[in-house]
Design a protein around this motif. Structure first.
Motif, PDB file in Angstrom:
ATOM      1  N   GLY A  23      -6.805   4.161  13.188  1.00 46.50           N
ATOM      2  CA  GLY A  23      -7.767   4.355  12.104  1.00 46.50           C
ATOM      3  C   GLY A  23      -7.154   4.010  10.758  1.00 46.50           C
ATOM      4  N   SER A  24      -5.885   4.336  10.600  1.00 44.98           N
ATOM      5  CA  SER A  24      -5.195   3.952   9.371  1.00 44.98           C
ATOM      6  C   SER A  24      -5.104   2.434   9.276  1.00 44.98           C
ATOM      7  N   ALA A  25      -4.770   1.810  10.389  1.00 42.82           N
ATOM      8  CA  ALA A  25      -4.565   0.360  10.383  1.00 42.82           C
ATOM      9  C   ALA A  25      -5.882  -0.401  10.202  1.00 42.82           C
ATOM     10  N   VAL A  26      -6.883  -0.034  10.986  1.00 40.51           N
ATOM     11  CA  VAL A  26      -8.162  -0.755  10.921  1.00 40.51           C
ATOM     12  C   VAL A  26      -8.904  -0.331   9.669  1.00 40.51           C
ATOM     13  N   GLY A  27      -9.180  -1.283   8.804  1.00 41.52           N
ATOM     14  CA  GLY A  27      -9.868  -0.929   7.572  1.00 41.52           C
ATOM     15  C   GLY A  27     -10.430  -2.160   6.897  1.00 41.52           C
ATOM     16  N   LEU A  28     -10.592  -2.062   5.594  1.00 39.90           N
ATOM     17  CA  LEU A  28     -11.155  -3.185   4.851  1.00 39.90           C
ATOM     18  C   LEU A  28     -10.307  -4.435   5.049  1.00 39.90           C
ATOM     19  N   GLY A  29      -9.021  -4.263   5.231  1.00 40.40           N
ATOM     20  CA  GLY A  29      -8.122  -5.398   5.440  1.00 40.40           C
ATOM     21  C   GLY A  29      -8.528  -6.243   6.639  1.00 40.40           C
ATOM     22  N   ASN A  30      -9.005  -5.588   7.698  1.00 43.69           N
ATOM     23  CA  ASN A  30      -9.394  -6.321   8.906  1.00 43.69           C
ATOM     24  C   ASN A  30     -10.677  -7.102   8.706  1.00 43.69           C
ATOM     25  N   MET A  31     -11.580  -6.536   7.934  1.00 43.94           N
ATOM     26  CA  MET A  31     -12.935  -7.079   7.914  1.00 43.94           C
ATOM     27  C   MET A  31     -13.066  -8.302   7.028  1.00 43.94           C
ATOM     28  N   PHE A 222       1.580  -6.611   7.244  1.00 45.49           N
ATOM     29  CA  PHE A 222       2.019  -5.303   6.738  1.00 45.49           C
ATOM     30  C   PHE A 222       0.835  -4.496   6.226  1.00 45.49           C
ATOM     31  N   PHE A 223       0.007  -5.143   5.415  1.00 45.19           N
ATOM     32  CA  PHE A 223      -1.120  -4.393   4.850  1.00 45.19           C
ATOM     33  C   PHE A 223      -2.021  -3.897   5.967  1.00 45.19           C
ATOM     34  N   SER A 224      -2.315  -4.775   6.896  1.00 49.41           N
ATOM     35  CA  SER A 224      -3.269  -4.418   7.939  1.00 49.41           C
ATOM     36  C   SER A 224      -2.724  -3.332   8.858  1.00 49.41           C
ATOM     37  N   LEU A 225      -1.409  -3.325   9.093  1.00 56.63           N
ATOM     38  CA  LEU A 225      -0.833  -2.296   9.966  1.00 56.63           C
ATOM     39  C   LEU A 225      -0.411  -1.046   9.192  1.00 56.63           C
ATOM     40  N   SER A 226      -0.760  -0.981   7.917  1.00 58.15           N
ATOM     41  CA  SER A 226      -0.428   0.188   7.080  1.00 58.15           C
ATOM     42  C   SER A 226       1.063   0.463   7.029  1.00 58.15           C
ATOM     43  N   LEU A 227       1.866  -0.600   6.866  1.00 59.46           N
ATOM     44  CA  LEU A 227       3.312  -0.399   6.872  1.00 59.46           C
ATOM     45  C   LEU A 227       3.892  -0.540   5.476  1.00 59.46           C
ATOM     46  N   GLY A 228       5.017   0.128   5.254  1.00 63.93           N
ATOM     47  CA  GLY A 228       5.765  -0.074   4.022  1.00 63.93           C
ATOM     48  C   GLY A 228       5.606   1.023   2.993  1.00 63.93           C
ATOM     49  N   MET A 229       4.852   2.068   3.299  1.00 61.99           N
ATOM     50  CA  MET A 229       4.802   3.187   2.354  1.00 61.99           C
ATOM     51  C   MET A 229       4.748   4.548   3.051  1.00 61.99           C
ATOM     52  N   GLY A 230       5.081   4.577   4.337  1.00 63.45           N
ATOM     53  CA  GLY A 230       5.248   5.872   4.981  1.00 63.45           C
ATOM     54  C   GLY A 230       3.994   6.499   5.574  1.00 63.45           C
ATOM     55  N   THR A 320     -11.199   6.113   7.482  1.00 64.78           N
ATOM     56  CA  THR A 320     -10.039   6.526   8.280  1.00 64.78           C
ATOM     57  C   THR A 320      -8.737   5.954   7.691  1.00 64.78           C
ATOM     58  N   SER A 321      -8.816   4.852   6.961  1.00 64.70           N
ATOM     59  CA  SER A 321      -7.614   4.336   6.285  1.00 64.70           C
ATOM     60  C   SER A 321      -7.293   5.184   5.057  1.00 64.70           C
ATOM     61  N   ALA A 322      -8.327   5.534   4.311  1.00 63.43           N
ATOM     62  CA  ALA A 322      -8.125   6.332   3.097  1.00 63.43           C
ATOM     63  C   ALA A 322      -7.526   7.694   3.432  1.00 63.43           C
ATOM     64  N   ILE A 323      -7.958   8.253   4.566  1.00 62.59           N
ATOM     65  CA  ILE A 323      -7.402   9.537   4.996  1.00 62.59           C
ATOM     66  C   ILE A 323      -5.892   9.439   5.103  1.00 62.59           C
ATOM     67  N   SER A 324      -5.409   8.351   5.719  1.00 63.39           N
ATOM     68  CA  SER A 324      -3.967   8.237   5.941  1.00 63.39           C
ATOM     69  C   SER A 324      -3.233   8.089   4.614  1.00 63.39           C
ATOM     70  N   LEU A 325      -3.840   7.391   3.661  1.00 56.35           N
ATOM     71  CA  LEU A 325      -3.191   7.238   2.359  1.00 56.35           C
ATOM     72  C   LEU A 325      -3.107   8.579   1.642  1.00 56.35           C
ATOM     73  N   LEU A 326      -4.205   9.340   1.667  1.00 55.05           N
ATOM     74  CA  LEU A 326      -4.169  10.639   0.994  1.00 55.05           C
ATOM     75  C   LEU A 326      -3.238  11.610   1.714  1.00 55.05           C
ATOM     76  N   LEU A 377       4.868  -4.049  -3.592  1.00 54.97           N
ATOM     77  CA  LEU A 377       5.571  -2.789  -3.331  1.00 54.97           C
ATOM     78  C   LEU A 377       5.610  -2.454  -1.842  1.00 54.97           C
ATOM     79  N   LEU A 378       4.591  -2.900  -1.088  1.00 55.93           N
ATOM     80  CA  LEU A 378       4.641  -2.676   0.369  1.00 55.93           C
ATOM     81  C   LEU A 378       5.775  -3.479   0.992  1.00 55.93           C
ATOM     82  N   LEU A 379       5.952  -4.710   0.521  1.00 55.52           N
ATOM     83  CA  LEU A 379       7.044  -5.529   1.057  1.00 55.52           C
ATOM     84  C   LEU A 379       8.389  -4.897   0.710  1.00 55.52           C
TER      85      LEU A 379
HETATM   86  N1  TRP Z   1      -4.414  -0.878   6.839  1.00 58.68           N
HETATM   87  C1  TRP Z   1      -5.562  -0.578   6.055  1.00 58.68           C
HETATM   88  C2  TRP Z   1      -6.506  -1.779   6.072  1.00 58.68           C
HETATM   89  O1  TRP Z   1      -6.269  -2.738   6.743  1.00 58.68           O
HETATM   90  C3  TRP Z   1      -5.229  -0.156   4.660  1.00 58.68           C
HETATM   91  C4  TRP Z   1      -4.194   0.922   4.621  1.00 58.68           C
HETATM   92  C5  TRP Z   1      -4.301   2.197   5.010  1.00 58.68           C
HETATM   93  C6  TRP Z   1      -2.873   0.783   4.200  1.00 58.68           C
HETATM   94  N2  TRP Z   1      -3.117   2.864   4.832  1.00 58.68           N
HETATM   95  C7  TRP Z   1      -2.236   2.017   4.354  1.00 58.68           C
HETATM   96  C8  TRP Z   1      -2.190  -0.295   3.735  1.00 58.68           C
HETATM   97  C9  TRP Z   1      -0.901   2.169   4.047  1.00 58.68           C
HETATM   98  C10 TRP Z   1      -0.861  -0.125   3.414  1.00 58.68           C
HETATM   99  C11 TRP Z   1      -0.212   1.081   3.591  1.00 58.68           C
HETATM  100  O2  TRP Z   1      -7.496  -1.770   5.408  1.00 58.68           O
END
Ligand code: TRP
Length: 449
Positions: A23-31, A222-230, A320-326, A377-379
């Motif tokens: 849910g964190s990974a799948v988000g606006l980035g995918n669509m 990286f963005f799509s897999l929600s990587l690089g910020m924990g 579900t992505s926003a939840i993971s960020l918060l 910053l994610l990189l």
């Molecule tokens: N991966 C999400 C997307 O593809 C966005 C996202 C959620 C995200 N949590 C993240 C991106 C953490 C970077 C880091 O829309």
């Protein structure tokens, strides 16, 4: 059961953890970002490079986050300090800051999707979609939808790991999968489908070796897999030791790719069956908020129903992505200041809501924040994580990944750690260098007005 005896919250089921991570990974980035990049970057060539990046960099980095988080049993600030030493604490703070920044603008885009979903029901999409988007993308309405979306996100995070995040993921993610697949099947029946598929996946082998395509594919991965910020690190800190981490990371990565790919099978036939390709190249959000709505409107009632489901998928994926960020931000504040979950989520949710007023009033600021936080910053964070896991404490990470893994996956663990040591840092460093140049150019362009 370390997690339980320490009193830390924990996921209740394996499916709950996997769907929350997916849910964190799948988000606006995918669509939108994925299909847009694919059509720009050589179609099938981009898809191949993207798959290679996901396998070679994405899964190992996700495992670095999973391993560190389950070992540390704290959010990023606490985990990095505990495992890496005092000097790593500031990196944890940076991660939290990145989470604040990304969620602030992500929530504004999510607000647009909610607005479009409502428009589908109430009176239909606007006829002159470009003007309409220009009118609603920033300003008072954009602020209002952003605030509403942040309230929903905050309420789920207040509900906790099991009662909030896991419950929402178990309900929303299967729903999202069903709708996306249903929409792609419907799109296959459109008259322009074949042309759309061709533009989407037209193989241009010359692009296979293009550095620009590799850079785009890496940062998209990286963005799509929600990587690089924990984010993945924080979710893994709620796990017990019996989970098969390498297998879970592989499932999450393939799910994320699958949704992105299938979303493209919807977006392109719709746009090409109505000849609206010009609106796509006009801007990166053009496909989503201009070309698709006008296509849906032109299709009459069917289009409105399809459009409604489409924007529901977007809003659900964004939620579900926003939840993971918060959650990253909330967990860190709870760890660091001993705050209760409810207080931490409310305070940080409010801070992010206020921060989001800027991108809600100014789409250029939104784009700039995406460039700085969502890419650069994610990189940088991904590089730091690979160095911590691969060089500073590789044996601890190896031991953690072995724990709970089946024999097949145990055999892969030494390879994964070797990739984190030797492959990920140099590639990410190169991409980071190019991204820095682009980011500086973007900042000066913004400041110059
Ligand atoms: N991966 C999400 C997307 O593809 C966005 C996202 C959620 C995200 N949590 C993240 C991106 C953490 C970077 C880091 O829309």
């Amino acid at each position: 059961m370390t997690a339980a005896s320490s009193g830390r919250e924990a996921f209740g089921t394996r499916a709950g953890f996997i769907l929350a991570a997916a849910g964190s990974a799948v988000g606006l980035g995918n669509m939108w970002r994925f299909s847009y990049q694919a059509s720009e970057g050589g179609g099938a060539a981009f898809v191949l490079v993207y798959i290679a990046m996901t396998l070679a960099l994405g899964i190992p980095l996700m495992l670095a986050e999973f391993g560190l988080g389950r070992r540390g049993q704290l959010g990023p600030i606490g985990t990095l300090r505990k495992l890496g030493g005092r000097a790593w604490g500031p990196v944890g703070y940076l991660f939290v800051a990145v989470g604040l920044l990304i969620l602030a603008y992500y929530s504004v885009i999510a607000g647009w999707t909610v607005r479009y979903g409502i428009e589908a029901v109430a009176g239909g999409f606007a006829r002159s979609a470009g003007d309409h988007f220009g009118a609603v993308a920033s300003g008072g309405d954009a602020v209002a939808y952003h605030v509403a979306f942040m309230i929903a996100t905050t309420l789920i995070v207040i509900g906790g790991v099991k009662g909030g995040i896991e419950r929402a993921s178990l309900l929303l993610m299967p729903m999202l999968f069903v709708i996306v697949i249903g929409l792609a099947i419907w799109a296959a029946t459109l008259p322009g489908a074949a042309v759309g598929y061709r533009v989407y996946l037209q193989p241009e082998p010359s692009e296979l070796m293009s550095p620009a395509v590799w850079r785009a594919a890496a940062s998209q991965a990286f963005f799509s897999l929600s990587l690089g910020m924990g984010a993945m690190l924080t979710f893994a800190s709620y796990l017990r030791r019996d989970q098969n981490l390498p297998e879970s990371a592989t499932i999450v990565a393939f799910t994320d790719f699958g949704v992105a790919f299938v979303a493209g099978l919807l977006v392109f036939p719709v746009i090409y069956s109505l000849g609206l390709q010009d609106a796509v190249s006009a801007s990166t959000v053009g496909a989503l908020f201009i070309a698709l709505p006008s296509a849906f409107e032109a299709m009459g009632t069917v289009g409105r129903v399809v459009g409604l489901f489409f924007f529901i998928v977007l809003a659900v994926g964004a939620l579900t992505s926003a939840i993971s960020l918060l959650e990253v931000v909330t967990a860190s504040v709870m760890d660091e200041f001993g705050m209760r979950r409810r207080t931490a989520a409310l305070v940080m949710g409010t801070v992010i809501t206020l921060l989001g007023v800027l991108p809600a009033m100014d789409t250029d600021a939104l784009g700039l924040m995406d460039k700085i936080a969502g890419e650069f910053l994610l990189l940088a964070g991904a590089l730091a994580l690979a160095l911590l896991a691969g060089w500073r404490i590789p044996s601890e990470v190896r031991a953690e990944l072995l724990e709970g893994a089946s024999p097949f996956w145990q055999r892969q663990v030494p390879r994964i750690v070797a990739v984190l040591r030797f492959l990920v840092p140099p590639i990410v460093a190169i991409v980071l260098f190019f991204s820095l140049r682009e980011t500086i150019a973007a900042v000066s362009a913004y400041l110059a007005g």
